[in-house]
Design an enzyme around this catalytic site. Structure first.
Site, PDB file in Angstrom:
ATOM      1  N   ILE A  31       0.833  -1.306  -0.072  1.00 21.41           N
ATOM      2  CA  ILE A  31       0.098   0.012  -0.061  1.00 21.41           C
ATOM      3  C   ILE A  31       0.958   1.184  -0.028  1.00 21.41           C
ATOM      4  CG2 ILE A  31      -1.921  -1.083   1.231  1.00 21.41           C
ATOM      5  CD1 ILE A  31      -1.278   0.438   3.647  1.00 21.41           C
ATOM      6  N   CYS A  32       0.539   2.340  -0.720  1.00 22.78           N
ATOM      7  CA  CYS A  32       1.104   3.516  -0.756  1.00 22.78           C
ATOM      8  C   CYS A  32       0.888   4.340   0.637  1.00 22.78           C
ATOM      9  CB  CYS A  32       0.631   4.274  -1.900  1.00 22.78           C
ATOM     10  SG  CYS A  32       1.340   5.966  -2.125  1.00 22.78           S
TER      11      CYS A  32
END
Length: 195
Positions: free
Chosen positions: A140-141
């Site tokens: 995930i960013c």
């Protein structure tokens, strides 16, 4: 008063009270309450630090236990984690409830060799490629919002903080959007379509 753990860079001055007011009003009450419930860590050690890593790992477990128990008391239980024996590989489940349906995902991450200076990269492999806010492998960013906060709070932040301030908000933003776009479906709906 000025050595608050979330704003260690704050220096006393003529505008300190105004700055404090602005900072704390930017963070919503739920986030403040969540952060207050997660114990801060003291040991600055990672997996390569030999004798001090077990001390850090114990602090990590205690912080996670406290955060999970606080979530359960508030009926906000949303993940389960376990690790390998050395505490370097973490895996489990996370879930998000949307329109009274529970969406559950596998979650995993490794502790970086430069931990705690570097935050863990949390991955949800089954969502890989479904959103622009994700890197290869389903990581995930967290670069824009979480990583700068993490960097300012080394070594005080740990795995529980990564879950609370990283994965939790990511799920809250991305999962409803993915559902609306039809990129993920509830498991019961999929099972009903196949029978």
């Amino acid at each position: 008063f000025y050595s608050h753990p979330l704003i260690p860079w704050l220096v006393p001055g003529p505008y300190t009270s105004v700055l404090l007011h602005l900072i704390f009003n930017m963070v919503d009450e739920a986030t403040k309450k969540t952060l207050a419930a997660i114990p801060l860590l003291r040991t600055n050690a990672g997996p390569r630090d030999g004798a001090t890593w077990p001390t850090r790992l114990k602090e990590e477990y205690l912080s996670l236990i406290k955060y999970v128990s606080t979530n359960k008391e508030a009926d906000n239980d949303w993940f389960k984690l376990e690790s390998n024996k050395g505490g370097t590989r973490w895996f489990g489940k996370c879930w998000y409830v949307h329109n009274l349906l529970k969406y559950e995902f596998d979650v995993e991450f490794d502790i970086p060799v430069t931990y705690p200076a570097t935050a863990p990269e949390i991955a949800i492999p089954e969502l890989d490629g479904k959103t622009a806010k994700m890197f290869r492998g389903g990581k995930i960013c967290l670069t824009d919002h979480f990583k700068p906060l993490w960097a300012r709070n080394v070594p005080k932040f740990g795995i529980a903080h990564a879950m609370a301030l990283g994965l939790g908000p990511w799920l809250a933003v991305e999962i409803p959007d993915l559902i609306e776009k039809g990129l993920i479906q509830h498991k019961e709906k999929i099972e009903n379509e196949t029978t």
